[in-house]
Design a protein around this motif. Structure first.
Motif, PDB file in Angstrom:
ATOM      1  N   SER A 226       0.734  -1.190   0.035  1.00 23.08           N
ATOM      2  CA  SER A 226      -0.016  -0.051   0.081  1.00 23.08           C
ATOM      3  C   SER A 226       0.769   1.380   0.194  1.00 23.08           C
ATOM      4  CB  SER A 226      -0.986  -0.062   1.270  1.00 23.08           C
ATOM      5  OG  SER A 226      -0.626   0.942   2.117  1.00 23.08           O
ATOM      6  N   SER A 227       0.584   2.083  -0.878  1.00 17.23           N
ATOM      7  CA  SER A 227       1.218   3.300  -0.915  1.00 17.23           C
ATOM      8  C   SER A 227       1.179   4.016   0.378  1.00 17.23           C
ATOM      9  CB  SER A 227       0.494   4.232  -2.075  1.00 17.23           C
ATOM     10  OG  SER A 227       0.875   3.718  -3.266  1.00 17.23           O
ATOM     11  N   ARG A 228       0.202   3.972   0.889  1.00 15.26           N
ATOM     12  CA  ARG A 228      -0.209   4.995   2.136  1.00 15.26           C
ATOM     13  C   ARG A 228       0.776   4.363   3.292  1.00 15.26           C
ATOM     14  NH1 ARG A 228      -6.214   5.098   3.961  1.00 15.26           N
ATOM     15  NH2 ARG A 228      -6.230   4.502   1.687  1.00 15.26           N
ATOM     16  N   MET A 229       1.002   3.114   3.462  1.00 14.10           N
ATOM     17  CA  MET A 229       2.063   2.696   4.245  1.00 14.10           C
ATOM     18  C   MET A 229       3.716   2.997   3.708  1.00 14.10           C
ATOM     19  SD  MET A 229       0.616   1.098   7.122  1.00 14.10           S
ATOM     20  CE  MET A 229       1.752  -0.071   7.499  1.00 14.10           C
ATOM     21  N   LEU A 230       3.866   2.704   2.522  1.00 10.95           N
ATOM     22  CA  LEU A 230       5.080   3.008   2.187  1.00 10.95           C
ATOM     23  C   LEU A 230       5.752   4.596   2.474  1.00 10.95           C
ATOM     24  CD1 LEU A 230       5.910   0.797  -1.056  1.00 10.95           C
ATOM     25  CD2 LEU A 230       6.879   0.550   1.253  1.00 10.95           C
ATOM     26  N   ALA A 231       4.763   5.378   1.874  1.00 14.92           N
ATOM     27  CA  ALA A 231       5.121   6.693   1.683  1.00 14.92           C
ATOM     28  C   ALA A 231       5.615   7.155   3.100  1.00 14.92           C
ATOM     29  CB  ALA A 231       4.194   7.560   1.310  1.00 14.92           C
ATOM     30  N   PRO A 232       5.219   7.039   4.148  1.00 13.27           N
ATOM     31  CA  PRO A 232       6.020   7.418   5.535  1.00 13.27           C
ATOM     32  C   PRO A 232       7.081   6.900   5.802  1.00 13.27           C
ATOM     33  CG  PRO A 232       3.436   6.460   5.892  1.00 13.27           C
ATOM     34  CD  PRO A 232       3.751   6.623   4.318  1.00 13.27           C
ATOM     35  N   VAL A 233       7.139   5.457   5.755  1.00 17.82           N
ATOM     36  CA  VAL A 233       8.305   4.800   6.108  1.00 17.82           C
ATOM     37  C   VAL A 233       9.486   5.519   4.946  1.00 17.82           C
ATOM     38  CG1 VAL A 233       9.593   2.579   5.805  1.00 17.82           C
ATOM     39  CG2 VAL A 233       7.243   2.712   6.523  1.00 17.82           C
ATOM     40  N   ALA A 234       9.138   5.573   3.868  1.00 19.39           N
ATOM     41  CA  ALA A 234      10.315   6.228   2.946  1.00 19.39           C
ATOM     42  C   ALA A 234      10.709   7.451   3.500  1.00 19.39           C
ATOM     43  CB  ALA A 234       9.567   6.142   1.566  1.00 19.39           C
ATOM     44  N   ALA A 235       9.706   8.455   3.848  1.00 15.21           N
ATOM     45  CA  ALA A 235      10.069   9.800   4.143  1.00 15.21           C
ATOM     46  C   ALA A 235      11.133   9.657   5.320  1.00 15.21           C
ATOM     47  CB  ALA A 235       8.717  10.759   4.497  1.00 15.21           C
ATOM     48  N   TRP A 236      10.840   8.954   6.207  1.00 16.60           N
ATOM     49  CA  TRP A 236      11.439   8.697   7.671  1.00 16.60           C
ATOM     50  C   TRP A 236      12.760   7.896   7.184  1.00 16.60           C
ATOM     51  CZ3 TRP A 236      10.895   8.981  12.699  1.00 16.60           C
ATOM     52  CH2 TRP A 236      11.883   8.307  13.650  1.00 16.60           C
ATOM     53  N   LEU A 237      13.017   7.144   6.195  1.00 16.97           N
ATOM     54  CA  LEU A 237      14.418   6.823   5.974  1.00 16.97           C
ATOM     55  C   LEU A 237      14.896   7.776   5.308  1.00 16.97           C
ATOM     56  CD1 LEU A 237      13.538   3.180   4.496  1.00 16.97           C
ATOM     57  CD2 LEU A 237      14.612   3.652   6.432  1.00 16.97           C
ATOM     58  N   LEU A 238      14.524   8.632   4.563  1.00 17.78           N
ATOM     59  CA  LEU A 238      15.163   9.817   3.820  1.00 17.78           C
ATOM     60  C   LEU A 238      15.675  10.743   5.304  1.00 17.78           C
ATOM     61  CD1 LEU A 238      13.104  10.857   1.050  1.00 17.78           C
ATOM     62  CD2 LEU A 238      15.418   9.867   1.110  1.00 17.78           C
ATOM     63  N   VAL A 239      14.969  10.962   6.201  1.00 14.47           N
ATOM     64  CA  VAL A 239      15.497  11.778   7.393  1.00 14.47           C
ATOM     65  C   VAL A 239      16.872  10.757   7.877  1.00 14.47           C
ATOM     66  CG1 VAL A 239      14.933  12.562   9.712  1.00 14.47           C
ATOM     67  CG2 VAL A 239      13.374  12.827   7.756  1.00 14.47           C
ATOM     68  N   MET A 240      16.399   9.402   8.222  1.00 15.63           N
ATOM     69  CA  MET A 240      17.425   8.672   8.861  1.00 15.63           C
ATOM     70  C   MET A 240      18.578   8.824   7.991  1.00 15.63           C
ATOM     71  SD  MET A 240      16.852   7.662  11.815  1.00 15.63           S
ATOM     72  CE  MET A 240      15.332   8.769  12.266  1.00 15.63           C
ATOM     73  N   HIS A 241      18.789   8.691   6.774  1.00 17.46           N
ATOM     74  CA  HIS A 241      20.044   8.807   5.942  1.00 17.46           C
ATOM     75  C   HIS A 241      20.605  10.210   6.100  1.00 17.46           C
ATOM     76  CE1 HIS A 241      22.764   7.986   2.895  1.00 17.46           C
ATOM     77  NE2 HIS A 241      22.451   9.089   2.193  1.00 17.46           N
TER      78      HIS A 241
END
Lengths: 454, 179, 354
Positions: C295-310
């Motif tokens: 689901s895009s709705r689940m993936l999008a926040p995880v992806a945004a979070w991972l960018l911050v982490m990077h």
């Protein structure tokens, strides 16, 4: 369809389902004399190993070439060699399954069997290598009257866990994949063989409920086997890297060893598969398409090895650490320069030949390259282990190791042990996954245009 | 003839089998079972099979494996037998990770395998369908559909007619268990 | 046809970037040590994402991943920012003497490698290769596509195959030059792989985020493939990080632990724990269920979070060289981040709009 590894040489799926079953069940019929000769050869090698091991148990490890400072040599080299062989099998059966690569289907059973037998072989070596083989079970953590517990800060103990888990899980994976195929064999043979295969198939019926759970569980096992395969060779690499011996203490060791393991394993797949498919008359199932893709995998992992070698040499110079620099200088230019060059040539350089499609699809060249890979990867471990130990921090204590008859005897025995199991398996169980090959054949359709999108 | 446990119809193609399942379900049959040489896409949804509990079990197996794996190491090296290994702390977290990881995988994989055998009701060394002449083709290239005698709508002649209407290669009764 | 709203995101990004640039330039003058370190952290995070996207394109060319066809344009546009990063790198050059101790140590053992002139020459080579590969792959892809849905042509696949080894090597040496040499006496053979793992993960996350927020939301297949890849590379990053940490921790050689000592103590240690949970354990648990991947709705926040982490990961690599005692959050960190993210965002959305 997710990631699909494509190739110009597509597989030709012109067979019917019945023909697939027929051709694979045919491989289980009474074998020709050449097969018995091969089994006899393997058993002969195994006997050499057994005799050698018996003498080692009786007299002790003094027979082996151990000589301070080199107290790890051929046994550990061969241990790492066989563990590594196993990794290609898990990669092909589990990781490529997760990536839904169609070319794994025809070859994964061979590689999975290779994995199990290679790990079975590797598991013997730590036991051979310890001095008092009859108390090897002291490695296991269990309450005992000695009030002793193993030291979990030692990577040698992580090995115990890694290898035993790897053997258990890859055996489970192999058995698991075999269930429907053994049931298919059961339905084709008669008499006592039908009874045996019937028992082994556990009464598989192929109901929809069974298939549904089966596919799910297969996916989970593949997903578990994937990190496992990374961890096992990483742990093996840490046997070396967690010490501070120059040449061993490299942070890149874990991924470097994993890539090397897969490289050596695919090499062994070529060595086994090229004669086997001819012997079992499966040329129409295991085709250029499969070899081309296996070659690309070899090229990839061989190039990662090239990268790792380069990093080791560059960083040893960059670090300014004299001991590292000396070790890496002595590999190609020291007393055992020939082993250093064998490693670099057979792994980093020979693998680069696979950039050419002509070579990737020529079975003779592939077979020759695979022999180079086998030799090169054995020597890689030999170089890492022996050359690093030979030239420690204190030049006064440097020493060279020469293997003895007992080292070679055990090495020969390990090939015999592996070969015997593999040959027995190849003629007793379907060596190509019947059910998965059938899944890839376009089904005869009731309505020609009712083509479901999946 | 003895009471049968149901009827079996043999089909030449997976599409015919799926069509048969759809037709019988629309009649109201519920005790249907298929036997196929490989998983046939689409059947799962048609037979309205529920969700699998396998993922949860596998996950739980992994967690239990991890706890046991770490626990053994902690007990052995921190409580039972303190060993100074190059001055490293007794509770050496980075060093405990590899064996913990292996135990996690072992726990998850073994749980998955055992749970699967239970879910599949295997080993089942005998099954009534094995008594049917020619049923061996279910693992080669034929697709079989069974209607259980315990189905509410089951009626030997009526069901037989319904199956015949689907255009199978043949319809045979599943024999009752031999005493 | 150029419509006004097509350019709106470009203008928004540009505004952020301009504000960040102004702040950073003020910093370069008033507090150069801090400003260049902040700049390096943001630059390292950004350029590794662009490189990750380029490698992602090359790898999917070779594996023939059909699910990736609709996402390729996004990845190519991200990789298309590499010329911008060459410009952003120019701003770093005046700070080399302040950032890198080796700039003042002409007699160090590795001075033949670590010296300002060779440093610049190597950077020119890296960027030349990256920009050439990135722009060529992008031009060829756009030349063939009416839609982006077509599989790559033979010449694209050939270039991808030849480029991958070059990308791998240049990325590694860039990691050595720009990040590892902050502590010139320290070296780790896996360091290049570590930086690659983080950058590739972040590139996947950015592609997933852009894909999920784009006009054509991810379907089940693409979502699953992206989610599974994200999960794989979350684990891969943690694996590589652990490999490096374990070997150095267990060896306990003074020259090697010197790099870790500031990074795992005090508030830097707290940040390391944030990375352990934020870039590994939490995304691992979040991405495990099948439902989360499709689901895009689940993936999008995880992806945004991972960018911050990077970004935090790169911050953790760079800033302890300046502040070994503790984390000193600074307004210039935000300035540099806004400058890099804003200009790169503007560049990529501009590429996407044309």
């Amino acid at each position: 369809m997710a990631t699909v590894l494509r190739s110009k040489i597509e597989p030709v799926m012109t067979q019917t389902h019945a023909e697939v079953t027929r051709d694979i069940v045919r491989t289980l019929e009474t074998p020709p004399r050449s097969y018995y000769l091969a089994v006899f050869g393997a058993v002969f090698l195994l006997l050499i190993g057994i005799v050698t091991f018996t003498i080692i148990i009786k007299d002790g490890l003094g027979h082996s070439g151990y000589n301070p400072p080199v107290m790890w040599s051929v046994y550990i080299t061969t241990f790492v060699f066989w563990v590594g062989i196993g990794h290609a099998g898990t990669l092909i059966s589990a990781i490529l399954f997760l990536f839904r690569s169609p070319w794994r289907t025809a070859v994964y059973r061979v590689t999975e069997a290779m994995t199990v037998f290679a790990v079975m072989t590797a598991g013997l070596f730590p036991i051979i290598h310890i001095g008092r083989q009859w108390i090897f079970y002291w490695l296991l953590p269990y309450p005992n009257q000695r009030y002793l517990w193993p030291n979990f800060k030692s990577p040698l103990l992580w090995d115990v866990f890694a290898i035993s888990t790897y053997l258990t899980v890859s055996t489970t994976f192999l058995i698991f994949g075999l269930i429907p195929d053994v049931a298919a064999v059961r339905d084709k043979v008669t008499g006592w063989r039908r009874f045996i295969y019937g028992q082994l198939s556990m009464g598989w019926q192929g109901t929809d409920n069974q298939w549904r759970h089966y596919s799910r569980a297969y996916l989970y096992l593949a997903a578990l086997a994937t990190p496992l395969v990374l961890s096992v060779h990483s742990v093996v690499s840490w046997d070396f890297a967690s010490s501070i011996i120059p040449g061993w203490h490299g942070t890149i060791f874990a991924p470097y060893f994993v890539a090397g393991a897969i490289y050596s394993g695919v090499g062994m797949v070529f060595t086994l598969l090229i004669p086997l498919r001819k012997h079992l008359r499966l040329e129409h199932m295991i085709t250029d398409y499969h070899f081309d893709n296996l070659s690309k995998l070899t090229l990839l992992t061989g190039s990662i090895l090239f990268y790792s070698y380069s990093m080791e040499y560059f960083v040893s110079w960059y670090s300014g650490n004299t001991f590292e620099q000396t070790t890496f200088f002595l590999r190609p230019f020291g007393a055992q320069w020939w082993s250093g060059w064998t490693m670099i040539t057979c792994n980093a350089l020979v693998s680069q030949l696979l950039w050419f499609r002509k070579i990737r699809t020529n079975l003779t060249s592939l077979f020759v390259i695979s022999i180079f890979i086998n030799i090169g990867m054995w020597f890689e471990r030999w170089v890492i282990i022996v050359s690093s130990l030979s030239n420690d921090y204190v030049p006064w204590a440097w020493g060279v190791l020469n293997p003895t008859w007992s080292d070679w005897g055990i090495l020969a025995g390990s090939f015999g042990w592996f070969g015997m199991w593999f040959l027995l398996f190849a003629r007793s169980f379907p060596i190509v996954a019947i059910q998965e090959v059938k899944e890839m054949i376009p089904m005869p359709r009731l309505h020609p245009d009712a083509h479901g999108g999946h | 003839m003895k009471m049968s446990r149901g009827l079996l119809a043999e089909f030449a193609s997976a599409d015919a089998l799926v069509a048969g399942v759809v037709a019988l379900e629309s009649h109201g049959y519920s005790q249907l079972e298929t036997y196929t040489p490989f998983p046939v896409p689409g059947l799962e949804r048609r037979l309205r099979l529920g969700h699998s509990r396998l993922p949860l079990l596998v996950f739980a197996g992994g967690v239990i494996g991890a706890i046991l794996g770490y626990g053994i190491q902690w007990y052995a090296d921190v409580r039972a037998y303190l060993l100074n290994s190059g001055g490293r702390p007794a509770h050496a977290v980075p060093a405990f990770i590899p064996a913990t990881f292996e135990a996690t995988i072992l726990g998850a994989a073994l749980t998955g395998f055992v749970a699967l055998l239970i879910a599949l009701r295997l080993p089942a060394l005998w099954h009534p369908v094995f008594e049917v002449e020619g049923f061996e083709s279910a693992s080669v290239d034929r697709y079989w559909l069974a209607v259980g005698a315990d189905d509410r709508l089951f009626d030997h002649n009526g069901t037989r007619a319904a199956l015949d209407a689907l255009g199978p290669l043949r319809v045979v009764p599943i024999p009752e268990m031999v005493a | 046809m150029i419509r006004a709203n097509r350019w709106r995101p470009v203008r928004v990004w540009l505004a952020i970037g301009a504000a960040g640039l102004v702040l950073s330039v003020i910093g370069f003058v008033t507090d150069p040590h801090q400003a260049y370190a902040s700049w390096l952290a943001a630059f390292a995070a950004g350029v590794s994402i662009a490189l990750g996207a380029l490698i992602l394109v090359a790898v999917t060319h070779l594996t023939g991943a059909r699910w990736f066809d609709p996402l390729r344009r996004i990845a190519l546009d991200i990789a298309g920012t590499l010329p911008l990063f060459a410009l952003l790198f120019l701003l770093l050059l005046p700070g080399v003497g302040r950032l890198y101790p080796w700039a003042h140590a002409p007699n160090a053992v590795n001075a033949a490698y670590l010296n300002p002139a060779f440093f610049v020459i190597r950077a020119v080579v890296y960027f030349a290769i990256w920009i050439a590969v990135g722009l060529t792959l992008r031009r060829w892809a756009l030349a063939r596509s009416t839609g982006a849905e077509l599989p790559p042509s033979q010449r694209e696949r050939a270039l991808a195959a030849v480029a991958l080894p070059a990308l791998g090597l240049t990325l590694t040496f860039a990691a050595f030059d720009w990040l590892m040499s902050l502590t010139p006496a320290w070296s780790s053979t896996i360091f290049g792989v570590y930086w690659f793992a983080g950058g590739f993960l972040a590139a996947l996350a950015l592609v997933a985020l852009a894909g999920a927020l784009g006009p054509m939301p991810l379907d089940e297949d693409r979502g699953y493939a992206l989610g599974a890849l994200l999960l794989t590379f979350v684990v891969f990053w943690a694996y590589i990080a652990y490999c490096q940490y374990l070997i150095i921790w267990i060896g306990d050689v003074p020259a090697e632990v010197a790099w870790y000592v500031p990074r795992v103590r005090g508030s830097w240690g707290a940040l390391a724990l944030v990375l352990l949970f934020g870039q590994f354990l939490l995304p691992l648990l979040a991405l495990l269920p099948h439902a989360a991947k499709v689901s895009s709705r689940m993936l999008a926040p995880v992806a945004a979070w991972l960018l911050v982490m990077h970004y935090l990961d790169c911050y953790w690599l760079v800033l302890p060289a300046l502040h070994p005692d503790a984390v000193h959050a600074h307004w210039l960190d935000l300035g540099a981040l806004a400058a890099v993210a804003g200009t790169a965002g503007a560049w990529a959305t501009w590429l996407h709009a044309t």
